[in-house]
Design a protein around this motif. Structure first.
Motif, PDB file in Angstrom:
ATOM      1  N   GLY A   1       8.666   1.495   1.359  1.00 33.43           N
ATOM      2  CA  GLY A   1       7.663   2.524   1.646  1.00 33.43           C
ATOM      3  C   GLY A   1       6.227   2.081   1.395  1.00 33.43           C
ATOM      4  N   PRO A   2       5.917   1.492   0.225  1.00 32.14           N
ATOM      5  CA  PRO A   2       4.535   1.094  -0.038  1.00 32.14           C
ATOM      6  C   PRO A   2       4.010   0.030   0.923  1.00 32.14           C
ATOM      7  CG  PRO A   2       5.748   1.281  -2.088  1.00 32.14           C
ATOM      8  CD  PRO A   2       6.759   1.385  -0.983  1.00 32.14           C
ATOM      9  N   TYR A   3       4.864  -0.885   1.382  1.00 32.87           N
ATOM     10  CA  TYR A   3       4.409  -1.910   2.328  1.00 32.87           C
ATOM     11  C   TYR A   3       4.023  -1.269   3.656  1.00 32.87           C
ATOM     12  CZ  TYR A   3       6.872  -4.809  -1.074  1.00 32.87           C
ATOM     13  OH  TYR A   3       7.299  -5.400  -2.233  1.00 32.87           O
TER      14      TYR A   3
ATOM     15  N   ASP B   1     -11.650  -9.323   2.727  1.00 32.98           N
ATOM     16  CA  ASP B   1     -11.180 -10.597   3.262  1.00 32.98           C
ATOM     17  C   ASP B   1      -9.756 -10.922   2.810  1.00 32.98           C
ATOM     18  OD1 ASP B   1     -13.740 -11.383   4.477  1.00 32.98           O
ATOM     19  OD2 ASP B   1     -14.445 -11.524   2.404  1.00 32.98           O
ATOM     20  N   ILE B   2      -9.449 -10.585   1.552  1.00 32.94           N
ATOM     21  CA  ILE B   2      -8.159 -10.909   0.958  1.00 32.94           C
ATOM     22  C   ILE B   2      -7.567  -9.630   0.371  1.00 32.94           C
ATOM     23  CG2 ILE B   2      -6.968 -12.206  -0.857  1.00 32.94           C
ATOM     24  CD1 ILE B   2      -9.290 -14.240  -0.742  1.00 32.94           C
ATOM     25  N   LEU B   3      -6.340  -9.321   0.725  1.00 35.03           N
ATOM     26  CA  LEU B   3      -5.658  -8.163   0.151  1.00 35.03           C
ATOM     27  C   LEU B   3      -4.368  -8.659  -0.496  1.00 35.03           C
ATOM     28  CD1 LEU B   3      -5.248  -4.659   1.763  1.00 35.03           C
ATOM     29  CD2 LEU B   3      -3.427  -5.672   0.395  1.00 35.03           C
ATOM     30  N   VAL B   4      -4.170  -8.302  -1.745  1.00 36.01           N
ATOM     31  CA  VAL B   4      -2.974  -8.707  -2.467  1.00 36.01           C
ATOM     32  C   VAL B   4      -2.381  -7.488  -3.165  1.00 36.01           C
ATOM     33  CG1 VAL B   4      -4.312  -9.380  -4.501  1.00 36.01           C
ATOM     34  CG2 VAL B   4      -2.045 -10.353  -4.167  1.00 36.01           C
ATOM     35  N   SER B   5      -1.058  -7.434  -3.228  1.00 34.88           N
ATOM     36  CA  SER B   5      -0.433  -6.284  -3.866  1.00 34.88           C
ATOM     37  C   SER B   5       0.967  -6.637  -4.366  1.00 34.88           C
ATOM     38  CB  SER B   5      -0.330  -5.107  -2.887  1.00 34.88           C
ATOM     39  OG  SER B   5       0.228  -3.966  -3.524  1.00 34.88           O
ATOM     40  N   ASN B   6       1.265  -6.132  -5.553  1.00 30.70           N
ATOM     41  CA  ASN B   6       2.635  -6.145  -6.092  1.00 30.70           C
ATOM     42  C   ASN B   6       3.025  -4.683  -6.248  1.00 30.70           C
ATOM     43  OD1 ASN B   6       5.046  -6.616  -7.392  1.00 30.70           O
ATOM     44  ND2 ASN B   6       4.123  -7.168  -9.351  1.00 30.70           N
TER      45      ASN B   6
ATOM     46  N   GLU C   1       9.510   1.442 -18.501  1.00 29.39           N
ATOM     47  CA  GLU C   1       8.382   1.111 -17.629  1.00 29.39           C
ATOM     48  C   GLU C   1       8.110   2.276 -16.672  1.00 29.39           C
ATOM     49  OE1 GLU C   1       7.523  -2.931 -16.670  1.00 29.39           O
ATOM     50  OE2 GLU C   1       9.508  -3.585 -17.321  1.00 29.39           O
ATOM     51  N   PRO C   2       6.855   2.435 -16.231  1.00 28.47           N
ATOM     52  CA  PRO C   2       6.494   3.625 -15.439  1.00 28.47           C
ATOM     53  C   PRO C   2       7.234   3.680 -14.108  1.00 28.47           C
ATOM     54  CG  PRO C   2       4.705   2.016 -15.465  1.00 28.47           C
ATOM     55  CD  PRO C   2       5.700   1.542 -16.457  1.00 28.47           C
ATOM     56  N   ARG C   3       7.916   4.810 -13.878  1.00 26.33           N
ATOM     57  CA  ARG C   3       8.724   4.945 -12.660  1.00 26.33           C
ATOM     58  C   ARG C   3       7.861   4.808 -11.403  1.00 26.33           C
ATOM     59  NH1 ARG C   3      13.935   7.316 -11.405  1.00 26.33           N
ATOM     60  NH2 ARG C   3      14.036   7.674  -9.170  1.00 26.33           N
ATOM     61  N   MET C   4       6.617   5.301 -11.456  1.00 30.13           N
ATOM     62  CA  MET C   4       5.770   5.234 -10.264  1.00 30.13           C
ATOM     63  C   MET C   4       5.448   3.791  -9.887  1.00 30.13           C
ATOM     64  SD  MET C   4       2.051   6.487 -11.769  1.00 30.13           S
ATOM     65  CE  MET C   4       1.747   7.225 -10.206  1.00 30.13           C
ATOM     66  N   ALA C   5       5.604   2.857 -10.841  1.00 27.96           N
ATOM     67  CA  ALA C   5       5.372   1.450 -10.551  1.00 27.96           C
ATOM     68  C   ALA C   5       6.642   0.738 -10.106  1.00 27.96           C
ATOM     69  CB  ALA C   5       4.804   0.752 -11.786  1.00 27.96           C
ATOM     70  N   LEU C   6       7.767   1.470 -10.068  1.00 28.93           N
ATOM     71  CA  LEU C   6       9.054   0.896  -9.686  1.00 28.93           C
ATOM     72  C   LEU C   6       9.576   1.441  -8.357  1.00 28.93           C
ATOM     73  CD1 LEU C   6      10.881   1.237 -13.143  1.00 28.93           C
ATOM     74  CD2 LEU C   6       9.901  -0.866 -12.207  1.00 28.93           C
ATOM     75  N   ASP C   7       9.391   2.734  -8.111  1.00 32.15           N
ATOM     76  CA  ASP C   7      10.056   3.447  -7.025  1.00 32.15           C
ATOM     77  C   ASP C   7       9.375   3.162  -5.683  1.00 32.15           C
ATOM     78  OD1 ASP C   7      11.276   5.235  -5.302  1.00 32.15           O
ATOM     79  OD2 ASP C   7      11.293   6.880  -6.745  1.00 32.15           O
ATOM     80  N   GLY C   8      10.088   2.405  -4.835  1.00 29.58           N
ATOM     81  CA  GLY C   8       9.552   2.068  -3.517  1.00 29.58           C
ATOM     82  C   GLY C   8      10.074   2.946  -2.398  1.00 29.58           C
ATOM     83  N   GLY C   9      10.665   4.102  -2.746  1.00 30.95           N
ATOM     84  CA  GLY C   9      11.189   4.996  -1.727  1.00 30.95           C
ATOM     85  C   GLY C   9      12.623   4.657  -1.376  1.00 30.95           C
ATOM     86  N   PRO C  10      13.168   5.305  -0.364  1.00 30.98           N
ATOM     87  CA  PRO C  10      14.596   5.163  -0.050  1.00 30.98           C
ATOM     88  C   PRO C  10      15.065   3.721   0.144  1.00 30.98           C
ATOM     89  CG  PRO C  10      13.675   7.023   1.136  1.00 30.98           C
ATOM     90  CD  PRO C  10      12.520   6.331   0.481  1.00 30.98           C
ATOM     91  N   ASP C  11      14.279   2.895   0.838  1.00 31.19           N
ATOM     92  CA  ASP C  11      14.705   1.504   1.071  1.00 31.19           C
ATOM     93  C   ASP C  11      13.841   0.487   0.333  1.00 31.19           C
ATOM     94  OD1 ASP C  11      12.369   1.619   2.515  1.00 31.19           O
ATOM     95  OD2 ASP C  11      13.243   0.959   4.422  1.00 31.19           O
ATOM     96  N   GLY C  12      12.910   0.957  -0.487  1.00 31.99           N
ATOM     97  CA  GLY C  12      12.049   0.061  -1.240  1.00 31.99           C
ATOM     98  C   GLY C  12      10.858  -0.473  -0.466  1.00 31.99           C
TER      99      GLY C  12
END
Length: 299
Positions: free
Chosen positions: A237-239, A199-204, A224-235
């Motif tokens: 990607g994860p969205y 019903d509810i999806l939340v993400s940082n 801090e862990p790079r995998m928690a920072l790197d959003g790909g070329p334009d940031g």
């Protein structure tokens, strides 16, 4: 090598110090080493070394600095001067008024994320005034969002996922310490929850453009862990990936909320609009008026 030796902290040997004087001396030392917010960092570390916090700490400022704490105090101030985040040194960070254990395997919870939690609680209460929605936190890290939602709304059913097994261990530890039940699954974004009714999806998620990581503050970039920072070329990607994977769920969630980086709000809002699942897209500013969160709501 000389610069490194300069960053080794030693308490002034000339005389005994009060706790207040030790705090002032260390704050000055950290400031000279380029540490941001040196007084705040010194206080966090000193509370940790002395085992005091809040009013008990301030009441003790006039007391002599205990000789038994000298070695530990010099060690933590030296680590902080070298750029290590104070939260990793003391192993904890407060979030939404609750203590969370943290380590270099997880991103340190930020105050602005509390505003995302606030927005999810507000809209969740309106959409499900008497119900028990199934909420899902993707990329949970320390579990700050999932654990807080579970603690604030015990009738909500809470699940969380992360690609990092070490992060999930930390999140499970924090859920137990805060007395809440969260179902944790390991895997990439929504894949561990294929077929689930959400019903509810939340993400940082990670949202820093890869090329920008080198320019981050050293505390963040180097610790801090790079995998928690790197959003790909334009940031973004994860969205995109999360929205593309919504088809894995039983149906798109009625409420979705994202934290995002500076200047990304309009782009992420556009991605939500293109997905077409929500009747209302909201951009939520932080306390400074900076657009840091985007929500999609199906009324």
């Amino acid at each position: 090598m000389g610069h490194e030796r300069d960053q080794v902290y030693r308490m002034s040997p000339e005389r005994s110090m009060s706790i207040r004087e030790a705090l002032i001396e260390a704050s000055s030392f950290l400031g000279s080493c380029g540490v941001l917010e040196p007084q705040h960092n010194a206080r966090l570390l000193l509370e940790h070394v002395l085992g005091l916090e809040g009013t008990a700490f301030y009441a003790a400022l006039g007391d002599p600095f205990p000789a038994s704490g000298k070695e530990a105090w010099e060690a933590v101030v030296t680590r902080k001067a070298a750029g290590e985040p104070a939260q990793y040194i003391i192993g904890r960070q407060e979030f939404y008024g609750r203590p969370f254990a943290v380590s270099p395997s997880v991103l340190i919870p930020r105050p602005e994320t509390e505003l995302l939690v606030e927005a999810i609680l507000q809209h969740g209460d309106r959409l499900w005034p008497n119900g028990a929605p199934q909420a899902l936190d993707i990329g949970t890290g320390s579990g700050a969002i999932a654990v807080t939602l579970a603690a604030e709304r015990p009738n909500w059913r809470m699940a969380a996922g992360d690609i990092s097994g070490a992060a999930l261990e930390m999140a499970a530890r924090n859920a137990a310490a805060n007395g809440v039940a969260v179902e944790f699954r390991e895997g990439d974004l929504l894949t561990p929850f294929a077929g689930a009714a959400v019903d509810i999806l939340v993400s940082n998620p990670p949202y820093i453009p890869a090329a920008d990581i080198a320019g981050l503050q050293p505390e963040v970039r180097d610790h801090e862990p790079r995998m928690a920072l790197d959003g790909g070329p334009d940031g973004l990607g994860p969205y995109r990936a999360i929205l593309e994977q919504l088809g894995l769920l039983e149906a798109p969630p009625r409420l979705i909320g994202f934290e995002l980086g500076m200047g990304q709000a309009r782009d992420v809002a556009a991605l939500l609009e293109q997905a077409g699942h929500w009747s209302t897209i909201l951009i939520v500013p932080d306390l400074a008026g900076i657009e840091r969160h985007v929500l999609g709501v199906l009324e």
